[in-house]
Design a protein around this motif. Structure first.
Motif, PDB file in Angstrom:
ATOM      1  N   THR A   1      -6.395  30.695  86.600  1.00 21.44           N
ATOM      2  CA  THR A   1      -6.845  31.040  87.292  1.00 21.44           C
ATOM      3  C   THR A   1      -8.558  31.332  86.556  1.00 21.44           C
ATOM      4  OG1 THR A   1      -6.448  33.414  87.419  1.00 21.44           O
ATOM      5  CG2 THR A   1      -5.385  32.003  88.987  1.00 21.44           C
ATOM      6  N   THR A   2      -9.084  31.028  86.826  1.00 27.82           N
ATOM      7  CA  THR A   2     -11.258  31.319  85.859  1.00 27.82           C
ATOM      8  C   THR A   2     -12.198  31.318  87.048  1.00 27.82           C
ATOM      9  OG1 THR A   2     -12.475  30.623  84.454  1.00 27.82           O
ATOM     10  CG2 THR A   2     -11.270  28.933  86.044  1.00 27.82           C
TER      11      THR A   2
ATOM     12  N   GLU B   1      -2.354  23.417  87.743  1.00 25.17           N
ATOM     13  CA  GLU B   1      -3.354  23.618  88.355  1.00 25.17           C
ATOM     14  C   GLU B   1      -4.426  24.440  88.249  1.00 25.17           C
ATOM     15  OE1 GLU B   1      -3.325  22.966  91.599  1.00 25.17           O
ATOM     16  OE2 GLU B   1      -1.844  21.341  91.259  1.00 25.17           O
ATOM     17  N   PHE B   2      -5.497  24.064  88.652  1.00 23.08           N
ATOM     18  CA  PHE B   2      -6.603  25.360  88.154  1.00 23.08           C
ATOM     19  C   PHE B   2      -7.247  25.816  89.402  1.00 23.08           C
ATOM     20  CE2 PHE B   2      -5.982  21.565  85.405  1.00 23.08           C
ATOM     21  CZ  PHE B   2      -6.142  22.591  83.565  1.00 23.08           C
ATOM     22  N   PHE B   3      -7.646  27.139  89.519  1.00 26.82           N
ATOM     23  CA  PHE B   3      -8.607  28.030  90.631  1.00 26.82           C
ATOM     24  C   PHE B   3      -9.775  28.246  90.395  1.00 26.82           C
ATOM     25  CE2 PHE B   3      -3.594  28.700  91.233  1.00 26.82           C
ATOM     26  CZ  PHE B   3      -3.443  27.799  92.254  1.00 26.82           C
ATOM     27  N   CYS B   4     -10.395  28.510  90.672  1.00 23.12           N
ATOM     28  CA  CYS B   4     -11.828  29.842  91.299  1.00 23.12           C
ATOM     29  C   CYS B   4     -11.193  30.751  91.947  1.00 23.12           C
ATOM     30  CB  CYS B   4     -12.554  29.312  91.580  1.00 23.12           C
ATOM     31  SG  CYS B   4     -14.457  30.309  91.338  1.00 23.12           S
TER      32      CYS B   4
ATOM     33  N   ASP C   1      -6.944  32.410  97.339  1.00 19.06           N
ATOM     34  CA  ASP C   1      -6.143  33.240  97.745  1.00 19.06           C
ATOM     35  C   ASP C   1      -4.187  33.285  98.359  1.00 19.06           C
ATOM     36  OD1 ASP C   1      -5.241  31.411  99.692  1.00 19.06           O
ATOM     37  OD2 ASP C   1      -7.925  31.429 100.324  1.00 19.06           O
ATOM     38  N   SER C   2      -3.661  33.565  99.171  1.00 20.42           N
ATOM     39  CA  SER C   2      -1.941  33.129  99.550  1.00 20.42           C
ATOM     40  C   SER C   2      -1.471  31.751  99.869  1.00 20.42           C
ATOM     41  CB  SER C   2      -1.421  34.519 100.117  1.00 20.42           C
ATOM     42  OG  SER C   2      -1.424  34.260 101.119  1.00 20.42           O
ATOM     43  N   ARG C   3      -2.622  31.434 101.054  1.00 25.43           N
ATOM     44  CA  ARG C   3      -1.977  30.280 101.336  1.00 25.43           C
ATOM     45  C   ARG C   3      -2.271  29.253 100.119  1.00 25.43           C
ATOM     46  NH1 ARG C   3      -4.150  29.003 106.512  1.00 25.43           N
ATOM     47  NH2 ARG C   3      -3.069  30.384 107.576  1.00 25.43           N
ATOM     48  N   THR C   4      -3.559  29.428  99.569  1.00 27.06           N
ATOM     49  CA  THR C   4      -4.238  28.442  98.600  1.00 27.06           C
ATOM     50  C   THR C   4      -2.666  28.386  97.509  1.00 27.06           C
ATOM     51  OG1 THR C   4      -6.915  28.349  98.748  1.00 27.06           O
ATOM     52  CG2 THR C   4      -5.887  27.559  96.915  1.00 27.06           C
TER      53      THR C   4
ATOM     54  N   HIS D   1       2.840  21.843  95.124  1.00 25.41           N
ATOM     55  CA  HIS D   1       2.442  20.589  94.514  1.00 25.41           C
ATOM     56  C   HIS D   1       2.683  20.651  93.174  1.00 25.41           C
ATOM     57  CE1 HIS D   1      -0.842  18.127  92.464  1.00 25.41           C
ATOM     58  NE2 HIS D   1      -0.824  17.562  93.826  1.00 25.41           N
ATOM     59  N   ALA D   2       2.823  21.540  91.887  1.00 21.60           N
ATOM     60  CA  ALA D   2       2.747  21.826  90.596  1.00 21.60           C
ATOM     61  C   ALA D   2       4.198  21.653  90.120  1.00 21.60           C
ATOM     62  CB  ALA D   2       2.403  23.527  89.982  1.00 21.60           C
TER      63      ALA D   2
END
Length: 206
Positions: free
Chosen positions: A32-33, A47-50, A55-58, A65-66
């Motif tokens: 996360t970033t 995987e990368f997240f902004c 959120d929990s679903r994402t 997927h990972a």
């Protein structure tokens, strides 16, 4: 799976992920970033997240997927390791990221001389390429290159099929054909000389 926050102070994202890879080689790494375009980060994560979109679903969807991606990578790695063809996985900078045992044998090098180093052969399709080696062995390979995703990043798979026996057979055939041509020329020359010598002998006898 491992979830990392790349915005923690005093952390280098590349070093941190590398440490995780060494401690848990098969675990998916999710980061996360605060970056609005996290996939532009130069690090080896699955995987990368902004943080603004997390959120929990994402997180659940990305984790699944990972995990699936990791299983596919593991299965692909197993196939590559057992392949009789020499195979290299190279990144967009043409750096070797993976090599199977057949590649080490064909190129005549060990792991330290190949992994993390520039690809030793041109990354393009070739019907016949002289294999670069440090010894005197003369080997030839057919090169096939395909694009793929490796650890979530664009990469290329370079497959090298050893055709040395075929090249040697072709060279032997070429030499035999050349020898046959020389023999035919020799027989023709002998026949011409015989035809010339016979009338001359008859004239001298008379």
């Amino acid at each position: 799976a491992v979830l990392l926050d790349l915005d923690l102070p005093g952390q280098n994202s590349i070093d941190l992920i590398e440490q995780v890879r060494q401690l848990a080689p098969g675990a998916p790494v999710l980061v996360t970033t605060l970056s609005e375009d996290p996939e532009q980060l130069n690090c080896d994560a699955d995987e990368f997240f902004c943080k603004y979109d997390l959120d929990s679903r994402t997180l659940d969807r990305s984790l699944r997927h990972a995990l699936q991606s990791r299983r596919l990578q593991r299965d692909l790695r197993t196939l590559l390791q057992s392949s009789p063809n020499a195979i290299l996985i190279v990144d967009t900078d043409s750096t070797v990221r993976l090599a199977n045992p057949s590649a080490y044998r064909l190129l005549g090098v060990d792991m330290e001389a190949l992994l993390g180093k520039p690809c030793p052969i041109p990354i393009e399709n070739e019907e016949s390429l002289r294999v670069p080696r440090t010894d005197d062995a003369q080997l030839w390979a057919e090169i096939n290159v395909v694009e793929l995703q490796w650890l979530g990043r664009p990469a290329r798979m370079v497959s090298m099929h050893d055709i040395s026996d075929r090249i040697r057979a072709q060279e032997l055939e070429r030499r035999l054909v050349h020898t046959d041509k020389l023999a035919s020329i020799g027989r023709m020359s002998a026949g011409i000389a015989h035809e010339i010598n016979n009338p001359a002998g008859a004239v001298i006898y008379n």
